[in-house]
Design an enzyme around this catalytic site. Structure first.
Site, mmCIF file in Angstrom:
data_model
loop_
_atom_site.group_PDB
_atom_site.id
_atom_site.type_symbol
_atom_site.label_atom_id
_atom_site.label_comp_id
_atom_site.label_asym_id
_atom_site.label_seq_id
_atom_site.Cartn_x
_atom_site.Cartn_y
_atom_site.Cartn_z
ATOM 1 N N GLY A 51 3.080 -20.536 -18.507
ATOM 2 C CA GLY A 51 3.954 -20.777 -19.656
ATOM 3 C C GLY A 51 5.103 -21.705 -19.331
ATOM 4 O O GLY A 51 5.297 -22.127 -18.189
ATOM 5 N N ARG A 63 -4.374 -15.901 -15.990
ATOM 6 C CA ARG A 63 -5.724 -15.804 -16.547
ATOM 7 C C ARG A 63 -6.558 -17.029 -16.157
ATOM 8 O O ARG A 63 -7.769 -16.942 -15.991
ATOM 9 C CB ARG A 63 -5.676 -15.752 -18.078
ATOM 10 C CG ARG A 63 -5.042 -14.507 -18.675
ATOM 11 C CD ARG A 63 -4.951 -14.692 -20.184
ATOM 12 N NE ARG A 63 -4.314 -13.595 -20.874
ATOM 13 C CZ ARG A 63 -4.932 -12.527 -21.355
ATOM 14 N NH1 ARG A 63 -6.236 -12.403 -21.165
ATOM 15 N NH2 ARG A 63 -4.273 -11.598 -22.003
ATOM 16 N N LEU A 110 5.957 -13.460 -19.328
ATOM 17 C CA LEU A 110 4.915 -13.371 -20.339
ATOM 18 C C LEU A 110 5.502 -13.503 -21.737
ATOM 19 O O LEU A 110 6.585 -13.000 -22.022
ATOM 20 C CB LEU A 110 4.188 -12.029 -20.220
ATOM 21 C CG LEU A 110 3.375 -11.806 -18.949
ATOM 22 C CD1 LEU A 110 2.941 -10.352 -18.854
ATOM 23 C CD2 LEU A 110 2.161 -12.729 -18.931
ATOM 24 N N GLY A 111 4.769 -14.176 -22.606
ATOM 25 C CA GLY A 111 5.226 -14.318 -23.981
ATOM 26 C C GLY A 111 4.293 -15.217 -24.768
ATOM 27 O O GLY A 111 3.674 -16.125 -24.215
ATOM 28 N N TYR A 124 9.185 -10.147 -34.192
ATOM 29 C CA TYR A 124 9.350 -10.720 -32.850
ATOM 30 C C TYR A 124 10.509 -10.045 -32.121
ATOM 31 O O TYR A 124 10.365 -9.578 -30.985
ATOM 32 C CB TYR A 124 9.612 -12.231 -32.969
ATOM 33 C CG TYR A 124 9.821 -12.923 -31.643
ATOM 34 C CD1 TYR A 124 8.735 -13.379 -30.897
ATOM 35 C CD2 TYR A 124 11.107 -13.137 -31.134
ATOM 36 C CE1 TYR A 124 8.917 -14.016 -29.675
ATOM 37 C CE2 TYR A 124 11.298 -13.762 -29.922
ATOM 38 C CZ TYR A 124 10.202 -14.204 -29.202
ATOM 39 O OH TYR A 124 10.391 -14.830 -27.985
ATOM 40 N N LYS A 130 10.485 -7.382 -28.804
ATOM 41 C CA LYS A 130 11.293 -7.653 -27.615
ATOM 42 C C LYS A 130 12.282 -6.515 -27.365
ATOM 43 O O LYS A 130 12.534 -6.120 -26.212
ATOM 44 C CB LYS A 130 12.053 -8.976 -27.781
ATOM 45 C CG LYS A 130 11.176 -10.220 -27.766
ATOM 46 C CD LYS A 130 10.468 -10.401 -26.441
ATOM 47 C CE LYS A 130 9.748 -11.734 -26.372
ATOM 48 N NZ LYS A 130 9.010 -11.912 -25.100
ATOM 49 N N LEU A 151 14.161 -22.118 -26.530
ATOM 50 C CA LEU A 151 13.846 -22.762 -25.261
ATOM 51 C C LEU A 151 13.471 -24.224 -25.454
ATOM 52 O O LEU A 151 12.678 -24.565 -26.340
ATOM 53 C CB LEU A 151 12.681 -22.030 -24.574
ATOM 54 C CG LEU A 151 12.985 -20.612 -24.091
ATOM 55 C CD1 LEU A 151 11.691 -19.910 -23.681
ATOM 56 C CD2 LEU A 151 13.955 -20.648 -22.916
ATOM 57 N N ARG A 210 4.181 -26.741 -30.898
ATOM 58 C CA ARG A 210 4.635 -25.725 -31.838
ATOM 59 C C ARG A 210 5.580 -26.405 -32.823
ATOM 60 O O ARG A 210 6.715 -26.700 -32.484
ATOM 61 C CB ARG A 210 5.344 -24.584 -31.106
ATOM 62 C CG ARG A 210 4.462 -23.848 -30.113
ATOM 63 C CD ARG A 210 5.236 -22.727 -29.425
ATOM 64 N NE ARG A 210 4.416 -22.022 -28.451
ATOM 65 C CZ ARG A 210 4.868 -21.013 -27.696
ATOM 66 N NH1 ARG A 210 6.127 -20.620 -27.817
ATOM 67 N NH2 ARG A 210 4.072 -20.418 -26.832
#
Length: 232
Positions: free
Chosen positions: A24, A48, A83-84, A135, A139, A162, A170
């Site tokens: 990520g 992964r 992770l996200g 979301y 969290k 970010l 995105r």
């Protein structure tokens, strides 16, 4: 939680780290930051898919995150959980919850079983288990449940939007990033906590805080605190 004391003139023992979510935006930067630090002798990225980053310190373990029960972390000092995902990429609330809540909690449980010194995790500004926004609610639930686990050391980072070069585009975040970048000069005083922060700055803050090893059970850092962290 334990402390390691060093005798005068004794060489400091190098640390080992595990990075989750290393493919990520922030995870990649954490791996790079750890590899360049002399404090770390070994960095294990659990992913992964195969990483494109190569370094003599770096070990890349490919796993299926749906089968974590029997996994052994080994001798690890610090676990960095980056992770996200997004609702759009996950495809459903259940899939989003699995990545942003279930996996971090499972890895934290593994960290506790393996006597990991610190668990450092990326949350989000506005994280709140009672939030009307899914979301932020997820969290918030993650933070709440991690605190209840009584980990040896837990450090939570809550960045604002970010900034960085993502592999996938995105649209919403891209527009938001442009607006926040243009308005960055106005983000001072109380507004500073809403200022967008670069992924490499979040990575720097995480590594700096881990190295300082505050020996406190739970610490939470706002986006403003992340943004002002400097390299030691």
């Amino acid at each position: 939680m334990y402390k390691i004391k060093w005798k005068a003139g004794e060489k400091m023992r190098q640390r080992t780290a595990v990075v989750l979510g290393a493919t990520g935006l922030v995870g990649q930067e954490v791996v790079k930051e750890l590899c360049r630090r002399e404090e770390y002798s070994e960095v294990t990225a659990i992913t992964r898919t195969r990483l494109t980053i190569n370094h003599q310190k770096l070990i890349n373990k490919i796993i299926d995150f749906d089968y974590l029960e029997g996994m052994h972390l080994g001798l690890v000092d610090d676990v960095y959980c980056c992770l996200g995902t997004t609702m759009k990429k996950a495809g459903s609330k259940a899939a989003f919850r699995k990545v942003d809540l279930d996996y971090p909690l499972q890895f934290a449980s593994l960290a506790k079983k393996n006597n990991v010194r610190q668990f450092l995790v990326i949350s989000a500004m506005g994280a709140d288990p009672s939030s009307p926004f899914y979301y932020n609610k997820v969290k918030g639930l993650m933070e709440e449940q991690l605190k209840e686990m009584n980990l040896a050391g837990l450090q939570i980072f809550r960045p604002s939007l970010l900034l960085g070069d993502r592999e996938e585009f995105r649209f919403g975040e891209s527009i938001g990033a442009k607006v926040m970048t243009l308005a960055g000069w106005a983000m001072v005083g109380p507004l500073r906590t809403y200022k967008a922060v670069r992924a490499e700055q979040v990575a720097l803050a995480m590594v700096e805080k881990a190295i300082k090893d505050p020996h406190e059970n739970v610490l939470v850092y706002s986006s403003a605190e992340i943004e002002k962290t400097e390299r030691s």
